[in-house]
Design a protein around this motif. Structure first.
Motif, PDB file in Angstrom:
ATOM      1  N   UNK A 145      -4.135 -30.629  39.516  1.00 40.57           N
ATOM      2  CA  UNK A 145      -3.631 -29.579  40.407  1.00 40.57           C
ATOM      3  C   UNK A 145      -2.265 -29.981  40.972  1.00 40.57           C
ATOM      4  N   UNK A 146      -2.101 -31.260  41.290  1.00 39.86           N
ATOM      5  CA  UNK A 146      -0.795 -31.742  41.760  1.00 39.86           C
ATOM      6  C   UNK A 146       0.293 -31.549  40.715  1.00 39.86           C
ATOM      7  N   UNK A 147      -0.035 -31.851  39.441  1.00 38.71           N
ATOM      8  CA  UNK A 147       0.925 -31.632  38.359  1.00 38.71           C
ATOM      9  C   UNK A 147       1.245 -30.143  38.214  1.00 38.71           C
ATOM     10  N   UNK A 204       4.920 -28.375  38.635  1.00 39.14           N
ATOM     11  CA  UNK A 204       5.491 -27.568  37.551  1.00 39.14           C
ATOM     12  C   UNK A 204       5.824 -26.163  38.054  1.00 39.14           C
ATOM     13  N   UNK A 205       4.944 -25.580  38.853  1.00 39.41           N
ATOM     14  CA  UNK A 205       5.180 -24.232  39.370  1.00 39.41           C
ATOM     15  C   UNK A 205       6.340 -24.199  40.362  1.00 39.41           C
ATOM     16  N   UNK A 206       6.518 -25.263  41.137  1.00 38.55           N
ATOM     17  CA  UNK A 206       7.670 -25.325  42.048  1.00 38.55           C
ATOM     18  C   UNK A 206       8.969 -25.365  41.258  1.00 38.55           C
ATOM     19  N   UNK A 207       8.989 -26.138  40.172  1.00 36.25           N
ATOM     20  CA  UNK A 207      10.185 -26.189  39.328  1.00 36.25           C
ATOM     21  C   UNK A 207      10.453 -24.819  38.702  1.00 36.25           C
ATOM     22  N   UNK A 227      13.750 -22.417  39.193  1.00 30.67           N
ATOM     23  CA  UNK A 227      14.493 -21.892  38.042  1.00 30.67           C
ATOM     24  C   UNK A 227      14.604 -20.369  38.125  1.00 30.67           C
ATOM     25  N   UNK A 228      13.514 -19.692  38.493  1.00 34.98           N
ATOM     26  CA  UNK A 228      13.538 -18.239  38.585  1.00 34.98           C
ATOM     27  C   UNK A 228      14.409 -17.754  39.747  1.00 34.98           C
ATOM     28  N   UNK A 229      14.403 -18.485  40.853  1.00 33.21           N
ATOM     29  CA  UNK A 229      15.286 -18.118  41.967  1.00 33.21           C
ATOM     30  C   UNK A 229      16.745 -18.231  41.559  1.00 33.21           C
ATOM     31  N   UNK A 230      17.078 -19.293  40.826  1.00 32.64           N
ATOM     32  CA  UNK A 230      18.447 -19.469  40.351  1.00 32.64           C
ATOM     33  C   UNK A 230      18.823 -18.353  39.384  1.00 32.64           C
ATOM     34  N   UNK A 231      17.926 -18.007  38.477  1.00 35.31           N
ATOM     35  CA  UNK A 231      18.184 -16.920  37.533  1.00 35.31           C
ATOM     36  C   UNK A 231      18.354 -15.589  38.276  1.00 35.31           C
TER      37      UNK A 231
END
Length: 121
Positions: free
Chosen positions: A66-68, A72-75, A79-83
């Protein structure tokens, strides 16, 4: 021939109080014998211990997974916010009056004459 007898052998073969040899008594072998109920309790305790150990390891493994996933979801979110930011900037650029005028000239468009304007009611 004389055989040497140890004191411990004599004590086992004779009654320690009277010194009389008793042959009909059971000689203790020093083993502890389990009853079926004790065996069942020990087996159940082992199963409970093994189950709790497996549960502990499984919960730690799931917590790590779950930590992984969260990382991954935070990354992915970053990425989606930047896009999204880049796309909003591009949309603002495409809607700007300077860009629209330039695109109209590039395609050969001109302002409409008063006869070409139709008012809808």
């Amino acid at each position: 021939m004389i055989r040497v007898i140890r004191v411990s052998e004599v004590e086992r073969k004779r009654n320690s109080k009277t010194g009389i040899r008793v042959r009909n008594t059971k000689i203790s072998k020093g083993r502890f014998q389990f009853t079926p109920r004790q065996i069942l309790i020990v087996v159940l305790m082992l199963f409970i211990f093994m189950g709790s150990g497996i549960g502990y390891v499984w919960s730690n493994f799931e917590g790590t997974q779950i930590g992984y996933d969260v990382s991954r979801l935070k990354q992915e979110e970053l990425r989606l916010k930047d896009l999204n930011k880049k796309l909003r900037l591009e949309l603002a650029t495409l809607k700007s009056p300077q860009f629209l005028e330039e695109a109209a000239r590039a395609f050969g468009l001109k302002a409409p004459s008063p006869a070409q304007i139709v008012v809808l009611q």
